[in-house]
Scaffold this active site. Sequence first.
Site: not given
Length: 357
Positions: A113, A336, A339
Site C-alpha cells: 500500500s 494510521d 500511510h
Amino acid sequence: MGVRVQCCSSFFFFFFFLFLGLASKVRGNGSGWDSKQCDWFTGTWVVDESYPLYQPDTCPFIEREFRCQGNGRPDLIYTHYRWHPLACNLLRFDGVDFLEKMRGKSIMFVGDSLSRNQWQSLTCLLHSAVPNSNYTLVRVGDVSIFTFTEYRVKVMLDRNVYLVDVVKENIGRVLKLDSIEGSKLWQGIDMLIFNTWHWWSRRGPTQPWDYIQLGGQILKDMDRMKAFEEALKTWGAWVDTNVDPKKVKVFFQGISPSHYNGSLWNEPSAKSCIRQKTPVPGSVYPGGPPAAVAVLKSVLSTIKKPVTLLDITMLSLLRKDGHPSIYGLTGASGMDCSHWCLPGVPDTWNEILYNLI
Ligand SMILES: *[C@@H]1O[C@H](CO)[C@@H](O)[C@H](O)[C@H]1NC(C)=O
Ligand SMILES: *[C@@H]1O[C@H](CO)[C@@H](O)[C@H](O)[C@H]1NC(C)=O
C-alpha cells in the site's frame, strides 16, 4: 591566438574524454546502484506557501485512505512544506513536462500500500497538471492502470506485497523466497519502481502465509529480516537476468517509515502520530533509520544492473506530521501512522523521481 585556443581545447578534450572513459569503467565494474547522482536525500523541510502541488479537489480519485482533508483533518500546515536538499536544487514537479518525457511509455509501481500511496500521488500530480486531458482507470486482477490517453502514458500499480510468490499448496499458503513468478507482469514496462517491507513483520491473522520455503526447506517461520533479505536477493537476481538497462529504468522506493513511538523524535509522551502538526526540524531524525534500510542497501550494492534507490527514508522520518492518524480509512477507531496523507509526503518522493529522470 586562435591556434593556441585550438591546441588547448583539444588538449582539454583529450583529458576530458580520458576522464569520461575512466569514469564509465569505474561505474561498469562497480555496483549498478546509482551513486553518481547528487544527494537529493539529505536536506530539511521548509515552509513554502506555493505548496501543495495540487489541491484535493483537483484530484477526485484520491482514495479515502489518503484523503485526510476530506476525512476532516483540520490542520493544513503539513501540506505547505517543501523538501530542500542541502546540496542540490530540486526542480518543482512539472506534470506536463513529465508526461511529455514519458510520452508513449509505461510506468509501474510494484509493492504494497505504500506503493499505492506513491502511485496515487503521481496520478494526482499528473492529472492536476492536465485536468482537461482524458484518462481511463481500469483494474485487471492485481494491476490498476491509469492511462493518460492523449499522451499514451500508463501509470500502473501491481499489488505485490513481498515481490516473491505466495503459493497455495496442500500444506497451506507458502511464501517462496526463491520464486518470483509474479514478475511476468513486469515485462515490457519502461519504468519500474519496486517496494517491499511493511508486510515482512506481519504475524497472526493478517499474515497471508502459513509456511516459508527457502531452497528445498519448508519452515514454519524464520528471522523476518533474513527472509526479507533473501527475497530481495531473488528480486535482484531477476533484475540482473531480465532487465535491459537501455530499455528499462529500475527504481527501488526506499523504506517508508512509521511513527508510533514519540521517543524516537524526543517526545516520549507521544504514542502515535496524532496531533503532530509540523516536521522534525533539521536534517537528522533522533531515532535513526529502521534496520531494514541497511539490509536493503547491502543487497542493492550486489546488483550489477543499474537500480536507483529512491532513498526516501530520512526525509519521511522527519515527517511525523504527514500521516492520516484518525483521518484515514478507519476514522477515529483506527490510528494510521504508516500511510501518508495526499497531498503530502509521497508528492515529494515523486518530485525527486521527476528530478532523476
Ligand atoms: C475526450 O473524450 C471525449 C469522450 O470520449 C471525446 O469527445 C474528446 O474528444 C476527448 N478529448 C481529447 C482531448 O482527446
Ligand atoms: C520506543 O523507543 C524507545 C527508544 O528506542 C524504546 O526504548 C521503547 O521500547 C520504544 N517503545 C515501544 C512501545 O516500542
